[in-house]
Design a protein around this motif. Structure first.
Motif, PDB file in Angstrom:
ATOM      1  N   PRO A   1       0.846  -1.194   0.000  1.00  0.00           N
ATOM      2  CA  PRO A   1       0.000   0.000   0.000  1.00  0.00           C
ATOM      3  C   PRO A   1       0.879   1.240   0.000  1.00  0.00           C
ATOM      4  CG  PRO A   1       0.027  -1.019   2.186  1.00  0.00           C
ATOM      5  CD  PRO A   1       0.798  -1.923   1.273  1.00  0.00           C
TER       6      PRO A   1
ATOM      7  N   MET B   1      -3.637   3.709   2.294  1.00  0.00           N
ATOM      8  CA  MET B   1      -4.262   3.728   3.612  1.00  0.00           C
ATOM      9  C   MET B   1      -5.458   4.689   3.611  1.00  0.00           C
ATOM     10  SD  MET B   1      -2.829   4.866   7.329  1.00  0.00           S
ATOM     11  CE  MET B   1      -2.610   6.557   6.882  1.00  0.00           C
TER      12      MET B   1
ATOM     13  N   GLN C   1      -6.565  -1.128   3.046  1.00  0.00           N
ATOM     14  CA  GLN C   1      -5.795  -0.838   4.262  1.00  0.00           C
ATOM     15  C   GLN C   1      -6.456   0.295   5.032  1.00  0.00           C
ATOM     16  OE1 GLN C   1      -1.976   1.269   4.670  1.00  0.00           O
ATOM     17  NE2 GLN C   1      -1.204  -0.619   5.595  1.00  0.00           N
TER      18      GLN C   1
ATOM     19  N   ASN D   1      -2.978  -0.591   9.326  1.00  0.00           N
ATOM     20  CA  ASN D   1      -1.639  -0.002   9.227  1.00  0.00           C
ATOM     21  C   ASN D   1      -1.053   0.217  10.617  1.00  0.00           C
ATOM     22  OD1 ASN D   1       0.574   1.672   8.937  1.00  0.00           O
ATOM     23  ND2 ASN D   1      -0.339   2.890   7.288  1.00  0.00           N
TER      24      ASN D   1
ATOM     25  N   ARG E   1      11.932   5.059   5.711  1.00  0.00           N
ATOM     26  CA  ARG E   1      11.917   3.916   4.785  1.00  0.00           C
ATOM     27  C   ARG E   1      13.311   3.587   4.284  1.00  0.00           C
ATOM     28  NH1 ARG E   1       6.783   6.402   3.104  1.00  0.00           N
ATOM     29  NH2 ARG E   1       7.813   7.627   1.496  1.00  0.00           N
TER      30      ARG E   1
ATOM     31  N   MET F   1       6.165  -8.685  -0.075  1.00  0.00           N
ATOM     32  CA  MET F   1       5.408  -7.495  -0.471  1.00  0.00           C
ATOM     33  C   MET F   1       6.417  -6.467  -0.959  1.00  0.00           C
ATOM     34  SD  MET F   1       3.194  -4.914   1.893  1.00  0.00           S
ATOM     35  CE  MET F   1       1.557  -5.557   1.682  1.00  0.00           C
TER      36      MET F   1
END
Ligand SMILES: Cc1cc2nc3c(=O)[nH]c(=O)nc-3n(C[C@H](O)[C@H](O)[C@H](O)COP(=O)(O)O)c2cc1C
Length: 327
Positions: free
Chosen positions: A11, A37, A64, A91, A180, A225
């Motif tokens: 997502p 999301m 999500q 989430n 990330r 994923m």
């Protein structure tokens, strides 16, 4: 019935909208797709009627949700089930300030009992599976015992599928983007989790950008994923699809492009904006000579010619690639 989670597109807010998902589905009929999301606040309070809209071809499709109020999440879960989604994911991984102030996302890793209550309430409201997408920890609470406790409490509440973004989230001082990349990927967390709970479905996420890496993770995990790598080079979806045991697909880049072009033409008549429709296909010819020109033509022309579908075929002439004749 639970989905086959072997391969999924992560997502991604502002990226995996319905157009992007339609495009990805053209490339693989089996990959599991996720919505961006959607917060409970947006679903319950927004005037918008299109928040749950999608094309039937997008199945298998997971919605999500972001939230932490069990009653509200249960109401949203019912809305999602009624809208035909196959599964609901919560989430527990987003680190943004906005999300923290709403008390959801990654900060909920500190409140496993509350998450478990959400899972239970949602399960009472619907018959489709409820899954969790988590980090491996937050800030200083990032050892394996912390992670295992979170999973154990939620497994006991009935959650059977955990998607693990294999890095911790730092809740102060890092932007979502930095969160990330900066915290290191620690794949031994999901690997140990699967060893400890062989009955759970464990999906690994984070930094998987080649077929080889996906295959390596599938040695221990039930699924992989993938987010940014698929956005940057969507044909990787096809490479993975064909390499990871699904029915091999024969369509080529042009087949997909023309099918998506038909979709765009349809969407334009319904008020969609070409500028938005072209975003998922910018990376379609990644690696081919002319790919940069293709991208820059699309991003320059689409905002100017908002309804002119010819922009796509004009951009295609800039790619130095002839589709294989498959007959
Ligand atoms: C632009 C963008 C938006 C994202 N939005 C979401 C989101 O809405 N929900 C979520 O759980 N994760 C979100 N993520 C995180 C991804 O789902 C994924 O966990 C992360 O990018 C790591 O996977 P990757 O290395 O394969 O990209 C987002 C990531 C990006 C790049």
């Amino acid at each position: 019935m639970s989905l086959n989670h072997r391969l999924s597109v992560a997502p991604m807010l502002d990226w995996t909208d319905r157009h992007c998902r339609y495009f990805h589905r053209l490339i693989s009929p089996n990959i599991v797709l996720y919505t961006e999301m959607l917060t409970t606040g947006a679903l319950l309070n927004s005037e918008r009627t299109d928040l749950l809209a999608y094309d039937q071809s997008e199945h298998p499709l997971v919605i999500q949700l972001g939230g932490s109020n069990p009653e509200e999440l249960a109401v949203c879960a019912k809305m999602a089930e009624d809208a035909g989604f196959d599964e609901i994911n919560i989430n527990i991984g987003c680190p943004s300030d906005r999300v923290q102030s709403g008390r959801f996302g990654a900060c909920l890793m500190r409140e496993p009992e509350l998450v478990a209550e959400c899972v239970k309430k949602m399960q009472q409201a619907v018959s489709i599976p409820i899954t969790l997408k988590t980090r491996i920890g937050v800030d200083d609470e990032a050892d394996y015992d912390f992670f295992k406790r979170f999973v154990t409490i939620n497994r006991d509440a009935g959650c059977e599928t955990f998607i693990v973004h294999a890095r911790k989230a730092l809740l102060k001082g890092l932007s979502p983007k930095q969160n990330r990349t900066i915290p290191p990927l620690l794949y031994h967390f999901p690997e140990q989790l699967k060893a400890d709970f062989p009955d759970l479905t464990v999906v690994v996420n984070g930094g998987i950008d080649t077929v080889q890496k996906a295959q390596n993770h599938l040695q221990y995990a039930d699924g992989v994923m993938i987010g940014r790598a698929f956005w940057n080079a969507p044909w990787l979806i096809r490479d993975m699809h064909n390499a990871l045991g699904f029915q091999p697909q024969q369509t080529n880049h042009d087949d997909i492009l023309y099918a998506y072009q038909d979709y765009c033409a349809r969407m334009l008549t319904q008020g969609a904006n070409l500028h938005w429709l072209i975003r998922p296909i910018l990376g379609l010819f990644h690696g081919f000579p002319g790919s940069k020109k293709w991208k820059s033509y699309l991003v320059t022309e689409a905002p100017k010619r908002k309804n002119d579908i010819r922009v796509l075929s004009e951009a295609r002439t800039l790619i130095n690639y002839v589709s294989e004749n498959r007959s």
